[in-house]
Design a protein around this motif. Structure first.
Motif, PDB file in Angstrom:
ATOM      1  N   LYS A  35      31.133   5.193  69.593  1.00 44.52           N
ATOM      2  CA  LYS A  35      31.175   4.388  68.367  1.00 44.52           C
ATOM      3  C   LYS A  35      30.472   3.055  68.465  1.00 44.52           C
ATOM      4  N   VAL A  36      30.016   2.470  67.305  1.00 43.49           N
ATOM      5  CA  VAL A  36      29.095   1.141  67.246  1.00 43.49           C
ATOM      6  C   VAL A  36      30.343   0.219  67.205  1.00 43.49           C
ATOM      7  N   THR A  37      30.359  -1.057  67.870  1.00 40.95           N
ATOM      8  CA  THR A  37      31.115  -1.915  67.735  1.00 40.95           C
ATOM      9  C   THR A  37      30.239  -3.156  67.422  1.00 40.95           C
ATOM     10  N   ALA A  38      30.513  -4.076  66.489  1.00 35.94           N
ATOM     11  CA  ALA A  38      29.904  -5.215  66.213  1.00 35.94           C
ATOM     12  C   ALA A  38      30.648  -6.452  66.658  1.00 35.94           C
ATOM     13  N   LEU A  39      29.983  -7.263  67.133  1.00 42.51           N
ATOM     14  CA  LEU A  39      30.680  -8.779  67.679  1.00 42.51           C
ATOM     15  C   LEU A  39      29.951  -9.642  66.749  1.00 42.51           C
ATOM     16  N   ILE A  40      30.494 -10.217  65.849  1.00 41.03           N
ATOM     17  CA  ILE A  40      30.117 -11.336  64.811  1.00 41.03           C
ATOM     18  C   ILE A  40      30.842 -12.726  65.401  1.00 41.03           C
ATOM     19  N   GLY A  41      30.130 -13.873  64.783  1.00 41.41           N
ATOM     20  CA  GLY A  41      30.559 -15.055  64.847  1.00 41.41           C
ATOM     21  C   GLY A  41      29.559 -15.800  64.808  1.00 41.41           C
ATOM     22  N   PRO A  42      29.711 -17.247  64.650  1.00 41.01           N
ATOM     23  CA  PRO A  42      28.791 -18.329  64.821  1.00 41.01           C
ATOM     24  C   PRO A  42      28.088 -18.486  66.215  1.00 41.01           C
ATOM     25  N   SER A  43      27.018 -19.153  66.308  1.00 41.38           N
ATOM     26  CA  SER A  43      26.201 -19.510  67.523  1.00 41.38           C
ATOM     27  C   SER A  43      27.266 -20.109  68.398  1.00 41.38           C
ATOM     28  N   GLY A  44      27.458 -19.722  69.809  1.00 40.93           N
ATOM     29  CA  GLY A  44      28.256 -20.460  70.671  1.00 40.93           C
ATOM     30  C   GLY A  44      29.755 -20.070  70.837  1.00 40.93           C
ATOM     31  N   CYS A  45      29.866 -18.920  69.885  1.00 42.20           N
ATOM     32  CA  CYS A  45      31.366 -18.620  69.821  1.00 42.20           C
ATOM     33  C   CYS A  45      31.733 -17.835  70.865  1.00 42.20           C
ATOM     34  N   GLY A  46      31.099 -17.322  71.687  1.00 44.94           N
ATOM     35  CA  GLY A  46      31.465 -16.453  72.940  1.00 44.94           C
ATOM     36  C   GLY A  46      31.178 -15.004  72.994  1.00 44.94           C
ATOM     37  N   LYS A  47      30.621 -14.701  71.592  1.00 42.58           N
ATOM     38  CA  LYS A  47      30.255 -13.233  71.811  1.00 42.58           C
ATOM     39  C   LYS A  47      29.217 -12.664  72.565  1.00 42.58           C
TER      40      LYS A  47
END
Lengths: 289, 253
Positions: free
Chosen positions: B33-45
């Motif tokens: 599957k395609v899993t996306a990790l999102i979040g602001p810069s520096g969030c740890g993704k």
């Protein structure tokens, strides 16, 4: 600074740069004007390909520099063959594998080695290396091309290490990261990505090493035996540099002998210029955008 | 809907020296599957992504605590063969990082590394990988040319081909389209659509619409924690956490 001051400062910088260029041009002009006439008089073929150098014979002197030229080329090539692999691996160790403290320490020692005067290298070669070779290989004399090669290798090792390390350090970390991400180990990455990527810089290190080896006179003079034989590994040899250094004082001013020695200077000059041009030419052909 | 979990984090903490970058991450990555990790810069993704193939090992002082498994085996287990792990979990970086070699040698680098020497086997792998990365037509007649002469978008697809050539199970993509123009980005998104049947893809992106377009699961990271995770459609249309909603509507980060 005022505009005029700014301009004046830049003019001074330009003039200084110009002085360096002018000196090189003068040197080139000097060697061409002093070296070419004797070669014409002796004949290009006899001079470059003549197998006998016997300039002291007053009745029938022979000015064939092939033995000297070959000894110089063999000496430099042999020294490079020893010092380049050793230097590259040392540079790789310093740039990548070594812990920081160890690298700093080894780097300092290599610099120290670079600072040893050539006459001291020659002295050690003469008193330690030459007797050792004589005993170990059971030779009539240890003064030989082999001794010259070994001494030259030690002398060109520091600049090769230093230049190669600079080239390796300049390889972008992204290349190595890409290699690690593909499942390469550190050693695989260093040898298959880092070293090739440092290509032109490494080549410059090699060329510099060979150039230095071709140009070195003093240390070689003390260990090579200085007989103008056609070179053999264990035999006594005379190189282009040692030929000039030994004979110039004995050659009468304006004599063909003295002018032939200046012609040797021209040949040396051309060799060294070629060695320095090599990495630039290779870089242009390398096809990297 | 049953799905196989291939990568799983349980209480994963991660530190850069004294600074904590990830706090007790719980996250499952489903296979194929395609899993996306999102979040602001520096969030740890990105940090989390680089834990999965241990690329963080290259940073001095970095260390992980807690559990992170691949097929049930601890990724940070002592004595784990990291090179072998990275062969199974490939990565595409933010900026194309091709080697200064020919197109062919770039793709063949991985297979050669892992012992394939035969010319025909290499040729075959190179062609298959370039086709899979949808760049074969563009480079087929210039395989021996320097890879760095290609355009940015082509370089990035070549990076994907190079990663696929070692036949990984997982493909990590660290903002792989953020340096590309919209057309090149579109090509890579289409490509991901064709790859997801065969590979597990984990994608870090700043582009929310991209996450919505290509992923089936999304995790939202904030300040080193996973704030919310779930099927992409649900997370984007009905975020459960206020912070997720704020980020999605542009009020955060």
């Amino acid at each position: 600074m005022s505009r005029a001051g700014e301009r004046a400062a830049q003019a001074v910088l330009f003039l200084c740069a110009l002085a360096a260029v002018a000196l090189l041009l003068l040197l080139t002009a000097f060697f061409l004007s002093s070296g070419l006439p004797a070669i014409r008089e002796i004949g290009w073929k006899e001079f470059l390909l003549g197998r006998v150098w016997d300039s002291a014979d007053r009745a029938a002197p022979q000015f064939g520099i092939l033995p000297l030229l070959l000894a110089s080329i063999y000496g430099a090539a042999g020294a490079a063959a020893l010092a380049v692999p050793l230097g590259l691996l040392t540079a790789l160790f310093l740039a990548r594998a070594a812990p920081k403290g160890v690298a700093a320490c080894v780097r300092q020692l290599v610099r120290l080695l670079a600072g040893v005067p050539s006459v001291v290298c020659g002295l050690v070669g003469m008193t330690v290396l030459v007797p050792f070779l004589r005993e170990w290989l059971d030779l009539p004399a240890g003064d030989s091309l082999l001794a010259a090669v070994l001494v030259l290798a030690v002398m060109i090792l520091p600049p090769v290490v230093e230049l190669a390390e600079d080239a390796l350090a300049a390889v972008p970390a992204a290349y190595e990261e890409a290699s690690f991400a593909l499942g390469a180990t550190e050693t695989e990455t260093w040898f298959q990505v880092t070293l090739p990527a440092a290509g032109s810089g490494v080549l410059a290190a090699v060329a510099l090493g060979i150039g230095r080896a071709v140009g070195e006179a003093m240390a070689v003079l003390m260990v090579a035996g200085n007989v103008a034989n056609m070179p053999t590994l264990l035999g006594s040899v005379r190189l282009l540099t040692t030929g000039i250094a030994m004979e110039f004082g004995y050659a009468a001013a304006g004599s063909l002998r003295q002018r032939a020695l200046l012609s040797i200077g021209l040949v040396l000059f051309v060799l060294v210029v070629l060695m320095n041009a090599l990495p630039h030419l290779a870089r242009r052909k390398g096809g990297r955008p | 809907m049953s799905e196989q979990i291939i990568l799983s984090a349980r209480g994963l903490d991660f530190y850069y020296g004294p600074a904590q970058a990830l706090r007790s991450i719980h996250l499952d990555i489903p296979a194929k599957k395609v899993t996306a990790l999102i979040g602001p810069s520096g969030c740890g993704k990105s940090t989390f992504l680089r834990c999965l193939n241990r690329m963080n090992d290259l940073i001095p002082g970095a260390r992980a605590e807690g559990s992170l498994t691949f097929h049930g085996e601890e990724i940070y287990q002592k004595g784990r063969d990291v090179a072998a792990l990275r062969r199974r979990i490939g990565m595409v970086f933010q900026k194309p990082n091709l080697f200064p070699m020919s197109i062919y040698d770039n793709v063949a680098y991985g297979p050669r590394l892992h012992g394939i020497r035969s010319r025909s086997a290499l040729d075959e792998t190179v062609e298959r990988s370039l086709r899979a990365a949808a760049i074969w037509e563009e480079v087929a007649n210039r395989l021996k040319r320097p890879a760095l002469g290609l355009s940015g978008g082509q370089q990035q697809r070549l990076c994907i081909a190079r990663a696929l050539a070692v036949e990984p199970e997982v493909l990590l993509m660290d903002e792989a389209t953020s340096a590309l123009d919209p057309i090149s980005t579109g090509r890579i998104e289409t490509l991901l659509g064709t790859l997801k049947d065969r590979y597990t893809i984990v994608l870090v992106t700043h582009n929310m619409r991209q996450a919505a377009r290509v992923s089936s699961r999304t995790a939202f990271f904030l300040n080193g924690e996973v704030v919310e995770r779930g099927p992409t459609e649900r997370l984007f249309s009905m975020p459960r956490d206020r912070r997720t909603e704020a980020y999605l509507t542009g009020c955060l980060g």
